[in-house]
Design a protein around this motif. Structure first.
Motif, PDB file in Angstrom:
ATOM      1  N   ALA A   1       0.710  -1.212  -0.055  1.00 45.76           N
ATOM      2  CA  ALA A   1       0.117  -0.027  -0.108  1.00 45.76           C
ATOM      3  C   ALA A   1       1.034   1.192  -0.149  1.00 45.76           C
ATOM      4  CB  ALA A   1      -0.838  -0.114   1.206  1.00 45.76           C
ATOM      5  N   LEU A   2       2.106   1.158  -0.428  1.00 42.68           N
ATOM      6  CA  LEU A   2       3.208   2.296  -0.461  1.00 42.68           C
ATOM      7  C   LEU A   2       2.378   3.449  -1.175  1.00 42.68           C
ATOM      8  CD1 LEU A   2       6.024   2.947   0.754  1.00 42.68           C
ATOM      9  CD2 LEU A   2       6.734   2.528  -1.562  1.00 42.68           C
ATOM     10  N   PRO A   3       2.479   4.688  -0.744  1.00 45.41           N
ATOM     11  CA  PRO A   3       1.719   5.477  -1.218  1.00 45.41           C
ATOM     12  C   PRO A   3       2.780   6.314  -2.420  1.00 45.41           C
ATOM     13  CG  PRO A   3       2.416   6.542   0.805  1.00 45.41           C
ATOM     14  CD  PRO A   3       2.909   5.012   0.609  1.00 45.41           C
ATOM     15  N   VAL A   4       2.913   5.652  -3.514  1.00 43.54           N
ATOM     16  CA  VAL A   4       3.656   5.895  -4.541  1.00 43.54           C
ATOM     17  C   VAL A   4       2.622   5.745  -5.937  1.00 43.54           C
ATOM     18  CG1 VAL A   4       5.966   5.705  -3.621  1.00 43.54           C
ATOM     19  CG2 VAL A   4       4.900   3.854  -5.049  1.00 43.54           C
ATOM     20  N   PRO A   5       2.823   6.271  -7.083  1.00 41.57           N
ATOM     21  CA  PRO A   5       2.033   6.040  -8.079  1.00 41.57           C
ATOM     22  C   PRO A   5       2.556   4.868  -8.876  1.00 41.57           C
ATOM     23  CG  PRO A   5       3.618   7.758  -8.599  1.00 41.57           C
ATOM     24  CD  PRO A   5       3.804   7.689  -7.183  1.00 41.57           C
ATOM     25  N   PRO A   6       1.487   3.929  -9.345  1.00 40.95           N
ATOM     26  CA  PRO A   6       1.688   2.625 -10.002  1.00 40.95           C
ATOM     27  C   PRO A   6       2.917   3.332 -11.066  1.00 40.95           C
ATOM     28  CG  PRO A   6      -0.431   3.396 -10.475  1.00 40.95           C
ATOM     29  CD  PRO A   6       0.029   4.238  -9.520  1.00 40.95           C
ATOM     30  N   ARG A   7       3.622   2.363 -11.676  1.00 41.93           N
ATOM     31  CA  ARG A   7       4.748   2.920 -12.565  1.00 41.93           C
ATOM     32  C   ARG A   7       4.953   1.667 -13.319  1.00 41.93           C
ATOM     33  NH1 ARG A   7       9.928   6.007 -11.772  1.00 41.93           N
ATOM     34  NH2 ARG A   7       8.996   6.930  -9.742  1.00 41.93           N
ATOM     35  N   THR A   8       5.191   2.052 -14.846  1.00 38.04           N
ATOM     36  CA  THR A   8       5.659   1.114 -15.820  1.00 38.04           C
ATOM     37  C   THR A   8       6.987   1.445 -16.340  1.00 38.04           C
ATOM     38  OG1 THR A   8       3.328   0.548 -16.500  1.00 38.04           O
ATOM     39  CG2 THR A   8       5.194   0.177 -18.046  1.00 38.04           C
TER      40      THR A   8
ATOM     41  N   PHE B   1      14.187  16.597 -12.697  1.00 40.88           N
ATOM     42  CA  PHE B   1      14.661  16.358 -11.527  1.00 40.88           C
ATOM     43  C   PHE B   1      16.466  16.098 -11.792  1.00 40.88           C
ATOM     44  CE2 PHE B   1      10.188  15.089 -12.072  1.00 40.88           C
ATOM     45  CZ  PHE B   1       9.637  15.500 -11.118  1.00 40.88           C
ATOM     46  N   ILE B   2      16.904  17.035 -11.164  1.00 40.13           N
ATOM     47  CA  ILE B   2      18.387  16.800 -11.230  1.00 40.13           C
ATOM     48  C   ILE B   2      18.806  16.271 -10.156  1.00 40.13           C
ATOM     49  CG2 ILE B   2      20.713  18.144 -11.361  1.00 40.13           C
ATOM     50  CD1 ILE B   2      19.106  17.995 -14.182  1.00 40.13           C
ATOM     51  N   PHE B   3      20.077  15.412 -10.238  1.00 42.37           N
ATOM     52  CA  PHE B   3      20.562  14.487  -8.919  1.00 42.37           C
ATOM     53  C   PHE B   3      22.237  14.178  -9.473  1.00 42.37           C
ATOM     54  CE2 PHE B   3      19.417  10.953 -11.658  1.00 42.37           C
ATOM     55  CZ  PHE B   3      20.441  10.164 -11.459  1.00 42.37           C
ATOM     56  N   GLY B   4      23.069  14.004  -8.410  1.00 38.25           N
ATOM     57  CA  GLY B   4      23.956  13.165  -8.947  1.00 38.25           C
ATOM     58  C   GLY B   4      25.386  13.988  -8.843  1.00 38.25           C
ATOM     59  N   LEU B   5      26.610  13.549  -9.038  1.00 36.14           N
ATOM     60  CA  LEU B   5      27.690  14.181  -9.011  1.00 36.14           C
ATOM     61  C   LEU B   5      27.903  14.872 -10.146  1.00 36.14           C
ATOM     62  CD1 LEU B   5      30.165  11.177  -8.010  1.00 36.14           C
ATOM     63  CD2 LEU B   5      29.141  12.830  -6.335  1.00 36.14           C
ATOM     64  N   THR B   6      28.747  16.174  -9.786  1.00 34.03           N
ATOM     65  CA  THR B   6      29.031  17.066 -11.086  1.00 34.03           C
ATOM     66  C   THR B   6      30.151  16.394 -11.737  1.00 34.03           C
ATOM     67  OG1 THR B   6      30.358  18.272  -9.656  1.00 34.03           O
ATOM     68  CG2 THR B   6      27.973  19.034  -9.998  1.00 34.03           C
TER      69      THR B   6
ATOM     70  N   ALA C   1      21.059   9.526  -4.252  1.00 38.67           N
ATOM     71  CA  ALA C   1      20.755  10.727  -4.765  1.00 38.67           C
ATOM     72  C   ALA C   1      19.522  10.307  -5.939  1.00 38.67           C
ATOM     73  CB  ALA C   1      21.820  11.901  -5.593  1.00 38.67           C
ATOM     74  N   CYS C   2      19.626   9.328  -6.787  1.00 42.64           N
ATOM     75  CA  CYS C   2      18.951   8.843  -7.775  1.00 42.64           C
ATOM     76  C   CYS C   2      17.505   8.512  -7.031  1.00 42.64           C
ATOM     77  CB  CYS C   2      19.422   7.659  -8.608  1.00 42.64           C
ATOM     78  SG  CYS C   2      18.136   6.982  -9.760  1.00 42.64           S
ATOM     79  N   LEU C   3      17.612   7.866  -5.922  1.00 40.02           N
ATOM     80  CA  LEU C   3      16.410   7.250  -5.261  1.00 40.02           C
ATOM     81  C   LEU C   3      15.685   8.535  -4.560  1.00 40.02           C
ATOM     82  CD1 LEU C   3      17.339   4.385  -5.609  1.00 40.02           C
ATOM     83  CD2 LEU C   3      16.674   4.071  -3.522  1.00 40.02           C
ATOM     84  N   ASP C   4      16.399   9.451  -4.036  1.00 40.99           N
ATOM     85  CA  ASP C   4      15.643  10.601  -3.379  1.00 40.99           C
ATOM     86  C   ASP C   4      15.075  11.481  -4.794  1.00 40.99           C
ATOM     87  OD1 ASP C   4      16.802  10.208  -0.995  1.00 40.99           O
ATOM     88  OD2 ASP C   4      18.561  11.661  -1.199  1.00 40.99           O
ATOM     89  N   ALA C   5      15.559  11.568  -5.791  1.00 42.90           N
ATOM     90  CA  ALA C   5      15.058  12.344  -6.960  1.00 42.90           C
ATOM     91  C   ALA C   5      13.684  11.521  -7.387  1.00 42.90           C
ATOM     92  CB  ALA C   5      15.809  12.342  -8.026  1.00 42.90           C
ATOM     93  N   GLN C   6      13.895  10.183  -7.526  1.00 42.07           N
ATOM     94  CA  GLN C   6      12.700   9.341  -7.794  1.00 42.07           C
ATOM     95  C   GLN C   6      11.670   9.457  -6.804  1.00 42.07           C
ATOM     96  OE1 GLN C   6      11.887   7.863 -10.601  1.00 42.07           O
ATOM     97  NE2 GLN C   6      13.589   7.007 -11.463  1.00 42.07           N
ATOM     98  N   ASP C   7      11.834   9.859  -5.608  1.00 41.75           N
ATOM     99  CA  ASP C   7      10.890  10.178  -4.628  1.00 41.75           C
ATOM    100  C   ASP C   7      10.035  11.317  -4.954  1.00 41.75           C
ATOM    101  OD1 ASP C   7      11.501   7.642  -3.183  1.00 41.75           O
ATOM    102  OD2 ASP C   7      12.856   8.763  -1.704  1.00 41.75           O
ATOM    103  N   ALA C   8      10.966  12.579  -5.306  1.00 43.88           N
ATOM    104  CA  ALA C   8      10.177  13.641  -5.740  1.00 43.88           C
ATOM    105  C   ALA C   8       9.526  13.564  -7.025  1.00 43.88           C
ATOM    106  CB  ALA C   8      11.475  14.636  -6.093  1.00 43.88           C
ATOM    107  N   VAL C   9       9.756  12.639  -7.911  1.00 39.91           N
ATOM    108  CA  VAL C   9       9.120  12.172  -9.051  1.00 39.91           C
ATOM    109  C   VAL C   9       7.524  11.666  -8.628  1.00 39.91           C
ATOM    110  CG1 VAL C   9       8.788  10.648 -11.014  1.00 39.91           C
ATOM    111  CG2 VAL C   9      10.908  11.719 -10.764  1.00 39.91           C
TER     112      VAL C   9
ATOM    113  N   TYR D   1       3.858  13.587  -9.159  1.00 41.38           N
ATOM    114  CA  TYR D   1       3.042  12.678  -9.950  1.00 41.38           C
ATOM    115  C   TYR D   1       1.630  12.287  -9.445  1.00 41.38           C
ATOM    116  CZ  TYR D   1       1.528   9.683 -14.105  1.00 41.38           C
ATOM    117  OH  TYR D   1       1.050   9.202 -15.046  1.00 41.38           O
ATOM    118  N   LEU D   2       1.565  12.243  -8.067  1.00 40.96           N
ATOM    119  CA  LEU D   2       0.489  12.034  -7.314  1.00 40.96           C
ATOM    120  C   LEU D   2      -0.330  13.562  -7.293  1.00 40.96           C
ATOM    121  CD1 LEU D   2       1.782  10.108  -4.273  1.00 40.96           C
ATOM    122  CD2 LEU D   2       0.160   9.362  -6.271  1.00 40.96           C
TER     123      LEU D   2
END
Length: 817
Positions: free
Chosen positions: A579-586, A693-698, A764-772, A776-777
């Motif tokens: 039941a995690l509150p994230v949008p269904p994803r393909t 959604f920008i993340f990661g090392l420069t 950092a990628c996962l944090d950006a995906q959490d923002a996605v 989207y919700l």
């Protein structure tokens, strides 16, 4: 000279008559029973008739104006299918729909009969095709030059989860678009030797003797402007043997030997990018490159000499753009023509060369900065090696005069590396050109500050930037008709030739009714893609999920592996809490791995293994789906790009020159998740940091991490989710039949330094995906950001890029109306 007007072509009756005429007379077929390929071919030839009339009028305008022309040399073009592009640019859609209906078909069904042209591999070739569209639309006199390959890179299939390659025989049914020009056959020579002699004035000269000869035949494919009134062409070369088969050998029963010379000669244009691991493959690649430039320069010189025999004004009439290092041997070839055949003095010939050529660099990857063994070049192109050695000698003398005693600088800048005995083609391109450009601001800075730092200091002002662009005609107007109609209904049609007009959409991002219409357009595209995925893979996907896409060439630096680690982590989170509150994803991934690229092919197998596991887990059904879509190509991109919600552009910072897929997705309203790499930086500046959604090392941080940052195993130990994901991959959770299958992937991450910084950017990628997920919700907030992405992509039009080339590098202005 014939004249033509696009308005002449909208008569549905005459179009239908022409289609039937071509089916009967050109194809030699009956109209019944109906056949879709036959109907496609008839329609194609009817459209080609109209294009030829416009092309003849365009060529007449070139000669009437005596204008300078640009010749764009590229080993790749990636045009995709032509039919709908022609119909769109000619404004013939309504008439063609009616004509197709009269034949019993939908126009889209006939378009599916066309094979993608196998003339390129990826971004390099697709960029070249976008530039051809812009050259035509902007009315800039110019042509594309390449090779008409019989077989494309390969057709990718997935068998038991693994990539398998099949020959891409895209021309097996012929092509209605290819116009053979048998009247302009040119001889191209290989091997032999260079022979010195004295001319009648006692001057030392050289001639190329005892060489083998292959004939180059030009084939034209027409490129219409938007609106159709201006039509240019790609001229692509195909190899023909200068000898037919040996009748004597044939009559003695040696049937293969009788054809051997012909077969070997014609291999040159047989396959795009033959495997160059064996020496025979390297030799064929070198021969392909020289074949292209030798035939092209013959054609350019022939055209130039129509105005007289003198070469004094050659660089004022001719601009040659080298699309990456592949055509760089053209510099030595033009010198050979001018010095050995036209008998110009060396300094005069070199001055012409330097003012004629310009060079676009597309990579910072060392393996892509092409070099050739001097031994191989000396055997295949003996005179050219001599010329390159002389260019190198004179150039190094200049360097030594300006920097006396700096032997290290001489070694770094040499065209022929004295240590390895290899010819550095990028160095030849820089020395022999008047302008060198990168293809995104970051990329150009890296070229000047790191890759070619010595050359930038030696040639102040020679290095410049032209950020890549894409044609809005193909990548929005044609590819996404649903969204295009919505845009046109609200701001008018002029955006198709002036993409900056899309900024008129900005106020509409706050309109709830417009946002709803925008979402409906996106959903229509997602439904279309879902039908395509089901047909191609048998996997059903839900258009009401977030479509998270990564479609590009499979390479470690593009980090499909990082994408997989996010999927595994999301899978684990959902297994613990359905039941995690994230949008269904393909999650959709596609791309080809080079046949010999072990790690890229292993990553494809990991993608398919994770997908098999995730899709079979009933506990998360409806929450997460993953698909690898095989055989990514232009026609597939035209279905994927309009449907994408999220565009993954996650390459290791400092390694992607520019990218153009990032531009296509954003233009169609996808939000980008990506690193500060390539053109992502400029996209972020245009669309706003809050809409990407920008993340990661420069880039500097990547370099520091490689020089001695936190060891990968310590990063993994400090991050339980990352440790869990890697453990599952390593112990065979996703492939229990062979638990060690993915050990090489883990070894590269944990024991070989993680060169591409996957573990460093994971969190950092996962944090950006959490923002996605959070955005989207909120459908209205997501739609607003999507609209603003499209609205602010005007800078990334190929029209802007080509105008920068024309004005800053080629010194050419568009023709008047």
């Amino acid at each position: 000279m014939p004249t033509a007007s696009v308005t002449d072509f909208h008569d549905i009756g005459s179009l239908g008559e022409d289609i039937r005429r071509h089916i009967l007379s050109n194809l030699g077929n009956d109209l019944y029973p109906p056949d879709p390929f036959r109907s496609f071919s008839g329609l194609a030839y009817a459209i080609r008739d109209r294009l030829i009339r416009l092309w003849l009028a365009t060529q007449a305008s070139y000669y009437d104006s005596m204008t300078k022309r640009v010749y764009y040399l590229s080993m790749e073009f990636l045009p995709g299918r032509f039919l709908m592009n022609y119909i769109t640019n000619l404004g013939m859609e309504d008439g063609c729909r009616q004509a197709a209906s009269d034949l019993g078909y939908a126009l889209e069904d006939l378009a599916e009969e066309e094979r993608d042209a196998g003339l390129g591999n990826g971004g390099l070739g697709r960029l070249a095709s976008c530039y051809m569209d812009s050259l035509a639309t902007l009315r800039i006199p110019g042509y594309g030059y390449g090779i008409l390959y019989d077989y494309g890179l390969f057709h990718q299939t997935i068998v038991d989860g693994w990539q398998e390659e099949r020959a891409d025989n895209w021309r097996r049914h012929g092509s209605p678009w290819v116009i053979d020009r048998v009247e302009h056959l040119y001889p191209v020579r290989f091997y032999g030797r260079s022979e010195p002699y004295r001319d009648n004035k006692g001057a030392l000269r050289y001639r190329w003797v005892e060489a083998d000869t292959v004939m180059a035949m030009p084939c034209d494919i027409l490129i219409p402007a938007h609106g159709g009134a201006h039509v240019t062409n790609m001229r692509l070369w195909t190899a023909a043997s200068s000898q037919e088969f040996s009748l004597r050998d044939f009559n003695q029963g040696d049937f293969v030997g009788a054809m051997q010379a012909k077969i070997l000669s014609e291999n040159i244009s047989k396959v795009l990018y033959p495997n160059d691991e064996p020496i025979a493959g390297k030799e064929l690649r070198l021969k392909q490159q020289y074949f292209l430039v030798a035939a092209t320069l013959r054609d350019i010189v022939r055209r130039h000499k129509k105005s007289g025999p003198s070469f004094d004004g050659f660089a004022d009439q001719v601009a040659i753009q080298l699309n990456d290092t592949h055509p760089t041997i053209a510099i030595a070839e033009l010198m050979r023509i001018l010095v050995d055949e036209e008998f110009l003095a060396w300094d005069a010939a070199w001055d012409i060369c330097r003012h004629t050529f310009a060079y676009t660099n597309h990579t910072v990857l060392p393996e892509a900065l092409e070099t050739w063994s001097a031994d191989l070049m000396g055997r295949v192109l003996p005179r050219h090696l001599e010329i390159i050695a002389e260019i190198d000698r004179r150039f190094l003398a200049e360097v030594a005069a300006r920097h006396p005693g700096e032997t290290g600088r001489l070694s770094r800048m040499a065209i022929i590396d004295r240590t390895s005995g290899r010819v550095r083609m990028a160095h030849l391109a820089i020395v022999g050109s008047h302008a060198v450009n990168g293809v995104a601001r970051l990329h150009s800075d890296i070229l000047k500050d790191r890759v070619f730092k010595d050359f930038d200091a030696f040639y102040p002002g020679k290095f410049t930037n032209v950020t890549n662009g894409i044609t809005p005609r193909r990548w929005l107007l044609q590819t996404n008709p649903t969204l295009s109609r919505l845009i046109t209904d609200h701001i008018g049609p002029d955006w198709a030739t002036d993409l900056t007009r899309l900024t008129d959409l900005v106020p509409l991002a706050g309109d709830p009714a417009f946002r709803q219409a925008w979402r409906l357009a996106k959903r229509d595209n997602k439904k279309r893609l879902a039908r395509y995925v089901l047909r191609k893979t048998g996997i059903g996907i839900n258009p009401d999920t977030l479509f998270d896409v990564q479609f590009k060439r499979m390479h470690e630096y593009k980090r499909q592996l990082l994408n997989v680690l996010h999927v595994v982590t999301l899978y684990n989170r959902l297994r613990r809490d359905p039941a995690l509150p994230v949008p269904p994803r393909t999650v959709l991934i596609g791309g080809k791995a080079a046949p010999g690229y072990f790690m890229a092919k292993r990553i494809i197998r990991l993608v398919t293994a994770v997908a098999e596991t995730v899709n079979a887990d009933d506990a998360i059904r409806g929450r997460l789906r993953m698909v690898f879509l095989p055989n990514y190509c232009v026609s597939q991109a035209e279905k994927v790009i309009p449907a994408a919600d999220l565009s993954q552009q996650i390459s290791t910072a400092g390694m992607e020159a520019s990218g153009t897929g990032n531009m296509k997705f954003a233009l169609n309203g996808a939000l980008t998740i990506g690193t500060l790499d390539g053109a992502n930086i400029e996209i972020m500046e245009q669309v706003g940091r809050e809409n990407i959604f920008i993340f990661g090392l420069t880039t500097p941080e990547v370099e520091a991490a490689r020089a001695g940052g936190t060891p990968p195993r310590r990063r993994v130990a400090a991050d339980p989710e990352l440790a869990e994901a890697l453990d599952m991959i390593g112990r065979g959770f996703f492939h229990p039949a062979d638990p060690g299958l993915f050990t090489p992937i883990l070894d590269s991450l944990l024991d070989h330094g993680d060169y591409y910084c996957v573990t460093a950017d994971y969190r950092a990628c996962l944090d950006a995906q959490d923002a996605v997920n959070a955005l989207y919700l909120d459908p209205d907030a997501w739609s607003r950001a999507s609209i603003l992405n499209t609205a602010n992509m005007g800078y990334f039009s190929s029209d802007r890029a080509v105008l920068e080339y024309a004005r800053n590098i080629w010194n050419i202005e568009p023709l008047g109306e």
